[in-house]
Scaffold this motif. Structure first.
Motif, short mmCIF file in Angstrom:
data_model
loop_
_atom_site.label_atom_id
_atom_site.label_comp_id
_atom_site.label_asym_id
_atom_site.label_seq_id
_atom_site.Cartn_x
_atom_site.Cartn_y
_atom_site.Cartn_z
N VAL A 88 0.81 -1.25 0.12
CA VAL A 88 0.08 0.05 -0.08
C VAL A 88 1.00 1.27 0.00
O VAL A 88 1.80 1.14 0.74
CB VAL A 88 -0.90 -0.12 1.19
CG1 VAL A 88 -1.57 1.35 1.35
CG2 VAL A 88 -1.93 -1.04 1.09
N ILE A 89 0.58 2.26 -0.93
CA ILE A 89 1.50 3.44 -0.97
C ILE A 89 0.44 4.65 -0.54
O ILE A 89 -0.68 4.96 -1.02
CB ILE A 89 1.82 3.65 -2.60
CG1 ILE A 89 2.72 2.63 -2.79
CG2 ILE A 89 2.46 4.93 -2.60
CD1 ILE A 89 3.19 2.49 -4.31
N VAL A 90 1.11 5.40 0.59
CA VAL A 90 0.32 6.64 1.09
C VAL A 90 1.22 7.82 0.60
O VAL A 90 2.09 7.93 1.02
CB VAL A 90 -0.02 6.55 2.46
CG1 VAL A 90 -0.66 7.54 2.96
CG2 VAL A 90 -0.71 5.09 3.02
N GLU A 91 0.25 8.72 -0.37
CA GLU A 91 1.46 9.73 -0.74
C GLU A 91 1.32 10.67 0.17
O GLU A 91 0.74 11.00 1.24
CB GLU A 91 0.53 10.16 -2.04
CG GLU A 91 0.06 9.43 -3.12
CD GLU A 91 1.48 8.99 -4.02
OE1 GLU A 91 2.46 9.63 -3.63
OE2 GLU A 91 1.52 7.84 -4.58
N ALA A 92 2.49 11.58 -0.08
CA ALA A 92 2.80 12.62 0.97
C ALA A 92 1.68 13.50 1.61
O ALA A 92 1.42 13.85 2.61
CB ALA A 92 3.81 13.61 0.41
N ALA A 93 0.69 14.03 0.58
CA ALA A 93 -0.67 14.80 0.62
C ALA A 93 -1.40 13.94 1.94
O ALA A 93 -2.06 14.59 2.84
CB ALA A 93 -1.07 15.36 -0.36
N GLU A 94 -1.29 12.69 1.39
CA GLU A 94 -2.49 12.09 2.72
C GLU A 94 -1.93 11.82 3.81
O GLU A 94 -2.55 11.81 4.70
CB GLU A 94 -2.93 10.52 1.93
CG GLU A 94 -3.94 9.80 2.54
CD GLU A 94 -4.18 8.61 1.87
OE1 GLU A 94 -4.89 7.78 2.60
OE2 GLU A 94 -3.75 8.09 0.90
N CYS A 95 -0.42 11.84 3.89
CA CYS A 95 0.07 11.80 5.25
C CYS A 95 -0.10 12.80 5.79
O CYS A 95 -0.35 12.93 7.06
CB CYS A 95 1.72 11.46 5.06
SG CYS A 95 2.06 9.71 4.47
N ASP A 96 0.15 14.15 5.20
CA ASP A 96 -0.18 15.44 5.75
C ASP A 96 -1.83 15.36 6.17
O ASP A 96 -2.10 16.02 7.44
CB ASP A 96 -0.09 16.52 4.65
CG ASP A 96 1.38 16.96 4.61
OD1 ASP A 96 2.15 16.56 5.61
OD2 ASP A 96 1.76 17.42 3.54
N ALA A 97 -2.72 14.99 5.43
CA ALA A 97 -4.14 15.13 5.79
C ALA A 97 -4.49 14.26 6.86
O ALA A 97 -5.32 14.80 7.76
CB ALA A 97 -4.74 14.76 4.49
N LEU A 98 -3.85 13.18 7.11
CA LEU A 98 -4.38 12.12 8.25
C LEU A 98 -3.55 12.29 9.34
O LEU A 98 -3.89 11.95 10.58
CB LEU A 98 -4.26 10.77 7.56
CG LEU A 98 -5.23 10.16 6.63
CD1 LEU A 98 -4.80 8.82 6.20
CD2 LEU A 98 -6.79 10.19 7.11
N GLY A 99 -2.60 12.97 9.35
CA GLY A 99 -1.28 12.86 10.18
C GLY A 99 -0.56 11.36 10.18
O GLY A 99 -1.13 10.61 9.61
N LEU A 100 0.69 11.50 10.77
CA LEU A 100 1.49 10.44 10.26
C LEU A 100 1.28 9.01 10.97
O LEU A 100 1.09 8.02 10.12
CB LEU A 100 2.95 10.66 10.68
CG LEU A 100 4.02 9.38 10.35
CD1 LEU A 100 4.10 9.36 8.66
CD2 LEU A 100 5.38 9.84 10.73
N HIS A 101 0.65 9.22 12.26
CA HIS A 101 0.41 7.89 12.81
C HIS A 101 -0.68 7.31 12.32
O HIS A 101 -0.95 6.03 12.06
CB HIS A 101 0.26 8.00 14.42
CG HIS A 101 -0.12 6.68 15.10
ND1 HIS A 101 0.99 5.68 15.32
CD2 HIS A 101 -1.15 6.30 15.62
CE1 HIS A 101 0.36 4.71 15.96
NE2 HIS A 101 -0.71 4.98 16.27
N ARG A 102 -1.84 8.15 12.12
CA ARG A 102 -3.20 7.46 11.42
C ARG A 102 -2.95 7.01 10.07
O ARG A 102 -3.33 6.05 9.79
CB ARG A 102 -4.11 8.69 11.38
CG ARG A 102 -4.84 8.98 12.74
CD ARG A 102 -5.66 10.13 12.72
NE ARG A 102 -6.93 9.46 11.74
CZ ARG A 102 -7.78 10.43 11.03
NH1 ARG A 102 -7.61 11.78 11.33
NH2 ARG A 102 -8.51 9.93 10.48
#
Length: 220
Positions: A88-102
């Motif tokens: 599974v690949i989580v793009e940088a923008a999604e990491c920002d939107a969710l927060g890293l741990h989530r």
């Protein structure tokens, strides 16, 4: 997640496959290992992988302990010999939107859900992941003591490194192929010189500091 069932503890000298063998003896097979790569990077995606092994993989070890050449070879053997592999690949923008741990927990869950065969037990590296529907165990330094977690670490690391090498072609000024998006001195110098690109994680303190500085310069 639950802990191992009551019974003999796993010996320190049980080897890399000790957890998997112990769980199989208790009827908890197949076992999936999950791990991620890119958690500490300030650019590029977070990549999670899940792997179910049913036979040994030659040369398998924690991805951080392998040379790039040995990681690539191990990556190929895992895909050839593992019972199931998912990424599974989580793009940088999604990491920002969710927060890293989530984002991290969600990626691990999604990787497990995408396995072609559902596991009976899950081993995770370092911290537990709830809501999997099966029992599991968070293993301290799991990528060094569990074969399935080590395999997942190799798959996640090689997949992410290949992505960062492709991103280098689009953003050569940052040298993504060299540092893979981590905050090295070389990366920090490029970030200050050029500002962040869309592949940077804008919520990270060092990236945010550069953004703030450039905004202040533009209004002064």
């Amino acid at each position: 997640m639950t802990t191992l069932l009551s019974g003999p503890t796993i010996r320190r000298d049980a080897g890399l496959y000790g957890y998997e063998r112990a769980l199989a003896r208790r009827g908890l097979a197949p076992v999936a290992g999950v791990d991620e790569a890119g958690r500490g990077a300030c650019a590029g995606p977070l990549v999670a992988a899940a792997v179910i092994l049913d036979r040994p993989i030659d040369g398998l070890a924690d991805s951080k302990l392998l040379t790039p050449k040995r990681r690539e070879a191990c990556f190929e053997r895992i895909h050839e010999r593992a019972r199931a592999v998912s990424v599974v690949i989580v793009e940088a923008a999604e990491c920002d939107a969710l927060g890293l741990h989530r984002a991290n927990v969600a990626a691990l869950r999604r990787a497990l859900a995408r396995l072609e065969q559902p596991p009976a037990y899950v081993l995770t590296d370092g911290f537990s992941v709830d809501g999997l529907g099966v029992p599991g165990l968070a293993v301290w330094k799991g990528d060094q003591v569990s074969a399935s977690i080590a395999a997942a670490s190799v798959v996640a690391k090689v997949t992410r490194d290949r992505i960062m090498e492709r991103l280098h072609d689009g953003y050569p000024q940052y040298d993504f192929a060299v540092h893979k998006g981590y905050s090295t001195l070389r990366h920090e110098e490029a970030l200050r010189a050029h500002g962040p690109c869309p592949e940077h994680r804008m919520t990270y303190a060092n990236v945010r500091a550069v953004l703030t500085a450039r905004e202040e310069e533009s209004t002064s």
